[in-house]
Write an enzyme that holds these catalytic residues in place. Structure first.
Site, PDB file in Angstrom:
ATOM      1  N   ALA A  50     -48.907   3.208 -67.231  1.00  0.00           N
ATOM      2  CA  ALA A  50     -47.838   3.997 -66.764  1.00  0.00           C
ATOM      3  C   ALA A  50     -48.500   5.307 -66.109  1.00  0.00           C
ATOM      4  O   ALA A  50     -47.765   5.707 -65.407  1.00  0.00           O
ATOM      5  CB  ALA A  50     -46.783   4.021 -67.914  1.00  0.00           C
ATOM      6  N   LYS A  53     -67.903   1.361 -77.818  1.00  0.00           N
ATOM      7  CA  LYS A  53     -68.343   2.186 -76.851  1.00  0.00           C
ATOM      8  C   LYS A  53     -69.871   2.683 -76.931  1.00  0.00           C
ATOM      9  O   LYS A  53     -70.501   2.950 -75.839  1.00  0.00           O
ATOM     10  CB  LYS A  53     -67.516   3.709 -77.171  1.00  0.00           C
ATOM     11  CG  LYS A  53     -66.063   3.273 -77.085  1.00  0.00           C
ATOM     12  CD  LYS A  53     -65.066   4.345 -77.340  1.00  0.00           C
ATOM     13  CE  LYS A  53     -63.563   4.170 -77.349  1.00  0.00           C
ATOM     14  NZ  LYS A  53     -62.835   5.286 -78.103  1.00  0.00           N
TER      15      LYS A  53
END
Lengths: 442, 442
Positions: free
Chosen positions: A25, A215
């Site tokens: 969004a 990561k």
């Protein structure tokens, strides 16, 4: 070579987004809010044409009524009105993996924020992207809004890095910061972090170090130009860090941080995720709360530190759209900085081959001879003691009540310290599991 | 669109370097030391074929005997064995400017570390590069090894930045750090910095803020997507900062830093270089010695800070070769992030329209009524006082001897403060020129 005038005249880049959670969004919102600026920088408009999510009618604060809706994310890969697929579903397998593989096999560039997918399947996906001659971009997968992937893959591409690492998980850094600031224990602070939305209902991916390891595997592959190797990352989380450790660390002039660290040595590359004591004065010790920071160290460039928000809709969307602008501009850099065949053969060094200095907290019975017993074990294992911290027992203490002592070692071999810790844990006078924390320069 | 396979097969990128000072020699050294790694990342070898410098026989620690030597840098622009020109001569006019203009007009990409040239002539040069369809790259012009140009132009390209700035001159930061650590005055520390090679024999470009202003003008143009405008930068240096100011700042919980700051407001963009009091707790206050740091703040991304070595052969060469790798890869991003016609029309806001809070140090005669006189001026100018610092006079002081007082204001208009300072300077009781330093959040 593409030319600028060609860019300016080019058709819009049409974007299909799979996954409309916070980041999805946010990406739609950012592309709309900054449409004009993005078009100027990309050389052409970047527009969302299609989306996919589980529930079409959920309130997301964005109007998706004008966009093509796909109940099945996979059909985004074949939608004729989609030039580039943005994968924001998450997870290393299932719908996310299938979508990315399908899109690449159809010759469509992919932008993803999915660190698990890239850490685990990134080598194969990069090969697929190379075969198709399209981009596989994942700036958003590491450290949110900090452009660290680009910094490593392009900005510092000329240098041979010797070390990369940092604070890569905002949830853990928030918890450790709050523990230090309030003196409270892990469980109580975690509960608060969950209530505030900084930690998930099942916090294990964050607090057990998995997210940091995903990561770190990505950063290490980029920094050292070798195929991504998640399985070799040594992983420890922060659950066993107690309020006492935070207090002792402060007393010793350190802060406790969960770091991901990759280092190149003569033997290869060590990659490890674990809590660390870092000196108060190290720049990374000052990085608090939900912030992330990455420190890269190269032979020519020296130390470079990048700091910012590692998560959240705005920062992550900035990274996603940054990748889309690169694709719109026609830039095409290999996913891992060099094509698969040109990557180095640097091997992974196991944790047992690492060296370092250590903090060890013990709860011991307050009896004569205890220190002698413990230091004898250290001596027998070849571990040299640098300092020891022991506070007098409270006057109200019962006879034989336990007291904490903290040992700090000189640099030694990881295996020697592991051996010493195991032996010390077995001593009668040691009443609880020892807490061993590695010490890092920062 | 270029393809990866095409890159791998492509011919070497042949580099001509003008200027073999510290950075030029460092660039040759880096290209040779990391040749294999650079070729893997660039998709083809990057090799120096020609060089130009004043003295062919000077010892530089590099062997240039195999390279074509140009006594006149300008002929590098027409050497048929040069694909890209690296300009490391320096200076905004003369040989550097002519070389860059000529190379671009001949359709050759240019890499430069020349901040003065880019800050003053960067708009025209970018247009020339666009007309020729080649790159004009200047990562090395700002903050040495920190890939801040790439971060702004590409990594954060999706966001609308509201503020950019930081510590952009290592010499000034070294001097201010040493003043704080030793308690010594500006002149004495400058002399030491010159002896250590951290400051030039003529230090004015650094200590008067010109160098910081060049870099700030470049950052502001990139951050706000508007044509570079050096002439609008308000510039003050650090010569007037005294040991007393450093001591008072410490007492008040601040450090003094020379910052370059660009901020976007409803009225346009303010760009200013001046010493600042920043709170001890601000991350930028922790950036000490010769290190540089840039803080970017965007609507979506929040605050991102990049820190590292801002000068020196290694870091600057890393930036130069990073640009060469981009060019070898065929990447072509407009010099200012968007083509000249797409840049914004944001106007420059004059210093007089800025607002802020202020530190003002006065030497006043120790007489009754002095404070009343001074505070009356502030009131008349509409400046509201936040706090005042006045230490008792030493017992040994002579009657009528001067004493320092420090005033800290609430946020107010720059013009009001300028007016108040001028009027206060004219009071009989004020015995020396007031020192006014702006306060920044960091």
């Amino acid at each position: 070579m593409n030319t600028l005038s060609l860019h300016a005249a080019a058709a819009p880049l049409r974007v299909g987004i799979a996954g409309l959670g916070t980041v999805g969004a946010g990406t739609v919102r950012l592309l709309r809010a900054n449409a004009e600026l993005i078009a100027a920088r990309a050389g052409r408009p970047v527009v969302v044409t299609a989306v996919s999510a589980r529930d079409r009618h959920r309130a997301r604060g964005i109007d998706v009524s004008s966009l093509a809706w796909h109940d099945d994310a996979l059909t985004l890969a074949t939608d004729p009105d989609v030039d580039v697929v943005v994968e924001l579903i998450g997870g290393s397998e299932g719908a996310a993996r299938t979508l990315v593989e399908t899109a690449l096999s159809r010759g469509r560039p992919v932008v993803t924020a999915n660190k698990a997918l890239i850490a685990i399947h990134g080598a194969g996906l990069a090969s697929a992207a190379e075969r198709a001659g399209v981009a596989l971009a994942f700036e958003a997968a590491v450290a949110g809004g900090i452009p660290v992937i680009k910094a490593l893959r392009e900005g510092l591409a000329a240098d041979r890095l010797v070390r990369i690492g940092g604070i890569l998980n905002g949830t853990c850094n928030y918890i450790l910061t709050a523990m230090r600031e309030t003196g409270r224990g892990f469980a109580s602070v975690l509960e608060e972090a969950q209530a505030l939305g900084y930690a998930e209902t099942d916090p294990s991916t964050d607090v057990d170090g998995i997210d940091t390891a995903h990561k770190l595997a990505i950063l290490a592959a980029l920094a050292f130009g070798r195929p991504v190797d998640f399985d070799s990352v040594h992983i420890e989380g922060i659950r066993r860090i107690g309020a006492a450790d935070i207090a002792f660390a402060t007393e010793l002039g350190y802060r406790i941080k969960l770091l991901g660290i990759a280092r190149r040595s003569d033997q290869g590359v060590e990659t490890r995720v674990h809590p660390c004591l870092v000196p108060n004065t190290a720049p990374i010790a000052q990085v608090e709360g939900v912030f992330n920071a990455v420190v890269a160290e190269g032979e020519f460039v020296g130390r470079v530190m990048l700091e910012g928000r590692g998560a959240g809709a705005g920062p992550t969307a900035t990274a996603v759209v940054g990748d889309l602008i690169d694709i719109a501009r026609g830039s095409l850099v290999p996913a891992w900085g060099a094509i698969s065949g040109s990557l180095s053969k640097l091997t992974s060094v196991p944790m047992s081959a690492c060296r370092g200095s250590f903090y060890l907290r013990l709860d011991v019975r307050d009896r004569p001879g205890v220190i002698a017993e413990i230091t004898a074990v250290l001596r027998d294992c070849g571990v040299s003691l640098k300092s020891m911290l022991q506070h007098g027992q409270a006057p109200s203490a019962l006879p034989d009540e336990s007291v904490p002592i903290v040992l700090v070692t000189h640099e030694t071999r990881e295996v020697a310290m592991q051996e010493a810790t195991a032996r010390i844990a077995g001593l009668d006078v040691v009443v609880a599991s020892p807490v061993m924390i590695r010490i890092e320069a920062g």
